[in-house]
Enzyme design. Structure first.
Site, PDB file in Angstrom:
ATOM      1  N   GLN A 186      28.925  35.424  48.109  1.00 42.42           N
ATOM      2  CA  GLN A 186      29.674  36.065  47.036  1.00 42.42           C
ATOM      3  C   GLN A 186      30.872  36.830  47.596  1.00 42.42           C
ATOM      4  O   GLN A 186      31.678  37.353  46.833  1.00 42.42           O
ATOM      5  CB  GLN A 186      28.751  37.022  46.271  1.00 42.42           C
ATOM      6  CG  GLN A 186      27.563  36.320  45.638  1.00 42.42           C
ATOM      7  CD  GLN A 186      26.508  37.299  45.141  1.00 42.42           C
ATOM      8  OE1 GLN A 186      26.520  37.691  43.979  1.00 42.42           O
ATOM      9  NE2 GLN A 186      25.614  37.715  46.034  1.00 42.42           N
TER      10      GLN A 186
ATOM     11  N   VAL B 161      34.474  37.348  49.717  1.00 48.76           N
ATOM     12  CA  VAL B 161      35.737  36.603  49.744  1.00 48.76           C
ATOM     13  C   VAL B 161      36.464  36.813  51.068  1.00 48.76           C
ATOM     14  O   VAL B 161      37.653  36.528  51.181  1.00 48.76           O
ATOM     15  CB  VAL B 161      36.640  37.011  48.558  1.00 48.76           C
ATOM     16  CG1 VAL B 161      35.983  36.625  47.238  1.00 48.76           C
ATOM     17  CG2 VAL B 161      36.961  38.511  48.575  1.00 48.76           C
TER      18      VAL B 161
ATOM     19  N   HIS C 174      32.998  32.924  45.133  1.00 49.14           N
ATOM     20  CA  HIS C 174      34.039  33.678  44.438  1.00 49.14           C
ATOM     21  C   HIS C 174      35.431  33.467  45.028  1.00 49.14           C
ATOM     22  O   HIS C 174      36.345  34.244  44.746  1.00 49.14           O
ATOM     23  CB  HIS C 174      33.679  35.173  44.436  1.00 49.14           C
ATOM     24  CG  HIS C 174      32.461  35.479  43.645  1.00 49.14           C
ATOM     25  ND1 HIS C 174      31.648  36.568  43.895  1.00 49.14           N
ATOM     26  CD2 HIS C 174      31.885  34.826  42.592  1.00 49.14           C
ATOM     27  CE1 HIS C 174      30.632  36.575  43.049  1.00 49.14           C
ATOM     28  NE2 HIS C 174      30.762  35.528  42.244  1.00 49.14           N
TER      29      HIS C 174
ATOM     30  N   CYS D  82      51.723  26.531  38.723  1.00 46.23           N
ATOM     31  CA  CYS D  82      51.824  25.213  39.349  1.00 46.23           C
ATOM     32  C   CYS D  82      50.711  24.931  40.355  1.00 46.23           C
ATOM     33  O   CYS D  82      50.685  23.849  40.955  1.00 46.23           O
ATOM     34  CB  CYS D  82      53.183  25.058  40.018  1.00 46.23           C
ATOM     35  SG  CYS D  82      53.422  26.077  41.505  1.00 46.23           S
TER      36      CYS D  82
ATOM     37  N   CYS E 115      55.922  33.251  42.025  1.00 48.73           N
ATOM     38  CA  CYS E 115      55.713  32.025  42.801  1.00 48.73           C
ATOM     39  C   CYS E 115      57.064  31.492  43.280  1.00 48.73           C
ATOM     40  O   CYS E 115      57.979  31.325  42.470  1.00 48.73           O
ATOM     41  CB  CYS E 115      55.012  30.978  41.939  1.00 48.73           C
ATOM     42  SG  CYS E 115      54.894  29.349  42.735  1.00 48.73           S
TER      43      CYS E 115
ATOM     44  N   GLY F  12      18.134  48.845  49.150  1.00 48.31           N
ATOM     45  CA  GLY F  12      18.042  49.295  47.773  1.00 48.31           C
ATOM     46  C   GLY F  12      17.558  48.240  46.806  1.00 48.31           C
ATOM     47  O   GLY F  12      17.084  47.165  47.175  1.00 48.31           O
TER      48      GLY F  12
END
Length: 268
Positions: free
Chosen positions: A97, A99, A115, A126, A174, A242
């Site tokens: 999970q 990145v 993710h 694009c 972009c 936890g």
């Protein structure tokens, strides 16, 4: 032999699901406390990012500062332990999970970035992609006054940059089509691409058991695989600090740091 060692020895094909707890020793903060509650405000929402220029300004300003350290993060002992597990031939697939790409940097090959990845930027018009380091240069060239700022690290390349006026921050469009540039990650409120979900589902179905490392499983996109595996009768072990959302589904819970719990994987 510890119960975790026995679990891994008993199940030669593991579906491994990892979360933020894997990367805290690399200097990347996690999102939640031991009770699974947010430590800070939730991350940026997809709809707000796409439709509110002010949200994009705030996000990229904080990212300009946060990326400096995030982009230099290195794998830690937990990542290396999972490489060792793969080299033992026991990883059907490692679904992360996170990145940060630290599993790949450590040497893991059977990895699915559920993710996405923060080291790439994607055009929402694009579909062009560029490296995050190159985009950092674009941000700095347009916003030189922000380069001297520093702030506390937040999860996933964010920084706690409060008390600043983001209205003058310039977000580059972009370079190919002028569209909105977004990190190539799944934001809250955005769907995980179907092909990733299907690939993960095939992997847990082919595995003998599930091993969760460093995740509270509070986010449904990861929890769904554990829930489905449990309903299919697969044994599930979790190594994390936890509470998890799946505590009632676990065959084994190790409430301890990931690195020390998995250290035995480094041993011959």
């Amino acid at each position: 032999m510890t119960p975790l060692q026995q679990f891994i020895d008993d199940h030669p094909r593991l579906f491994v699901l990892t979360g933020a707890g894997c990367s805290t020793d690399s200097g990347i903060p996690d999102y939640r406390d031991r009770d699974g509650q947010w430590k800070r405000p939730p991350p940026v929402n997809y709809a707000a990012f796409m439709h509110e220029p002010a949200t994009r300004q705030r996000y990229w300003a904080r990212s300009l500062v946060g990326w400096r350290r995030f982009g230099r993060a290195l794998p830690n002992a937990t990542h290396r332990a999972l490489v060792a597990l793969e080299r033992r031939g026991q990883v059907e697939l490692l679904v992360t999970q996170n990145v940060d790409r630290l599993h790949q940097h450590a040497g893991s090959e059977r990895v699915l970035d559920l993710h996405g990845r923060l080291d790439e930027v994607r055009c929402m018009g694009c579909e062009a992609r560029l490296g995050r380091h190159a985009f950092q240069q674009m941000l700095e060239e347009r916003n030189p006054a922000w380069m001297s700022l520093d702030a506390g690290d937040a999860p996933d390349g964010d920084a706690d940059l409060e008390g600043h006026d983001f209205a003058q921050f310039e977000v580059p469009p972009c370079p190919h089509c002028g569209g909105i540039l977004k990190p190539d990650v799944v934001f809250f409120g955005e769907a995980v691409p179907r092909e990733r979900v299907e690939a993960a589902a095939r992997a847990w179905q082919a595995a003998d058991a599930v091993l969760v490392v460093g995740s509270s499983l509070m986010v449904y996109s990861g929890y769904r695989f554990v829930d489905a595996a449990a309903r299919a009768g697969k044994p599930i072990a979790a190594v994390t600090l936890g509470r998890t959302r799946a505590d009632a589904l676990l065959s084994l819970k190790v409430d301890a740091p990931c690195d020390s719990s998995l250290a035995f994987l480094h041993q011959p």
